[in-house]
Design a protein around this motif. Structure first.
Motif, PDB file in Angstrom:
ATOM      1  N   ALA A 107       0.833  -1.208   0.000  1.00 43.73           N
ATOM      2  CA  ALA A 107       0.000   0.000   0.000  1.00 43.73           C
ATOM      3  C   ALA A 107       0.868   1.259   0.000  1.00 43.73           C
ATOM      4  O   ALA A 107       0.615   2.204  -0.756  1.00 43.73           O
ATOM      5  CB  ALA A 107      -0.935  -0.012   1.215  1.00 43.73           C
ATOM      6  N   ALA A 147       1.161   4.001  -2.891  1.00 41.31           N
ATOM      7  CA  ALA A 147       0.641   5.332  -2.563  1.00 41.31           C
ATOM      8  C   ALA A 147       1.703   6.417  -2.755  1.00 41.31           C
ATOM      9  O   ALA A 147       1.363   7.582  -2.985  1.00 41.31           O
ATOM     10  CB  ALA A 147       0.122   5.353  -1.128  1.00 41.31           C
ATOM     11  N   VAL A 187      -4.478   0.201  -3.299  1.00 44.31           N
ATOM     12  CA  VAL A 187      -4.007   0.822  -2.056  1.00 44.31           C
ATOM     13  C   VAL A 187      -5.014   0.554  -0.927  1.00 44.31           C
ATOM     14  O   VAL A 187      -4.633   0.133   0.177  1.00 44.31           O
ATOM     15  CB  VAL A 187      -3.784   2.342  -2.243  1.00 44.31           C
ATOM     16  CG1 VAL A 187      -3.489   3.013  -0.908  1.00 44.31           C
ATOM     17  CG2 VAL A 187      -2.640   2.590  -3.214  1.00 44.31           C
ATOM     18  N   ALA A 197       5.257  -2.378  -6.001  1.00 45.62           N
ATOM     19  CA  ALA A 197       4.055  -2.515  -5.172  1.00 45.62           C
ATOM     20  C   ALA A 197       3.312  -3.799  -5.525  1.00 45.62           C
ATOM     21  O   ALA A 197       2.823  -4.511  -4.636  1.00 45.62           O
ATOM     22  CB  ALA A 197       3.149  -1.311  -5.370  1.00 45.62           C
TER      23      ALA A 197
END
Lengths: 157, 157
Positions: free
Chosen positions: B24, B28, B55, B133
């Motif tokens: 996350a 982000a 996210v 991510a």
């Protein structure tokens, strides 16, 4: 009691299999050819990896929901294995529906920051087909999840 | 025996929470501004609904994995509720990773039939961030699934 539970479980599995099967078939039969600026454009689910994943995952979920009916009801080790398989299929199915929805949203609305234009205006019938398949896919996810809840609820009881 | 099981469960949950939390945060914080043909282009995860979903889902999964540690270990009704929540979070997390992966693939390779051009050449640092991510997100899905397997395995035993 045991018989009623078995009937509910069978009904849930058959409904989940039907929704997933219809989703796979509607997506797999979506196809449109159109002409844009004199160029022939063909829309097929095979051109988008997420839609191919959607068809495969729904076909697998449909087959699984029918096969699991052959497992004798809730004796502990078998019930646990079914639960593991249910969770796995649920995750794969949700992933497929989510990825296909992301692509469908892009087809409808585009993404101006990435300069990806919406294309559904040019291939409306293809987009309608995809939307119909997604709706069935959502129903399949919900029914699969209810079947999973029911397996947990009836475990060892 | 019970103590060893509890330790394994805690380790799995903490690892899953860490992977989801990192996923996350990395997503982000991805952000890049570049100039294409004299026009300033800004890349942010907020511009793509799938990345916003990624996210949110990872943040929720991270919080859930930590909160579930407060549930006392495997007494039957609580264990069943945890299993239901595990399945739900697993499905949402897989959906988020799948949708974000579909978008990342589009950014890297484009889709020539839809005339969506790849954009990672212009915003390489943003794409690297997203790829990092996604890798954490995949690890989070796998760890969450292992934690789910472990809950099933240790149920009523």
């Amino acid at each position: 009691m045991a018989k009623a539970r078995r009937l509910v479980a069978i009904a849930l599995r058959v409904a989940a299999a039907a929704a997933a099967g219809v989703a796979a078939i509607v997506m797999a039969t979506s196809h449109e050819t159109t002409t844009v600026f004199g160029m022939q454009v063909e829309a097929k689910f095979q051109y988008t990896p997420s839609l191919v994943f959607f068809v495969s995952a729904n076909a697998i979920a449909c087959a699984y929901s029918l096969l699991v009916l052959l497992v004798p009801p809730a004796t502990s080790p078998a019930a646990k294995l079914v639960l593991v398989a249910d969770a796995m299929i649920g995750m794969v199915l949700t992933g497929a529906v989510a990825a296909a929805t992301a692509m469908s949203d892009l087809g409808k609305n585009g993404n101006s920051q990435a300069r990806w234009l919406p294309i559904c205006g040019q291939i409306p019938s293809f987009c309608d087909h995809v939307t119909g398949a997604l709706a069935c896919g959502f129903v399949a996810v919900v029914l699969h999840f209810i079947a999973l809840l029911y397996s947990i609820y009836t475990m060892d009881g």
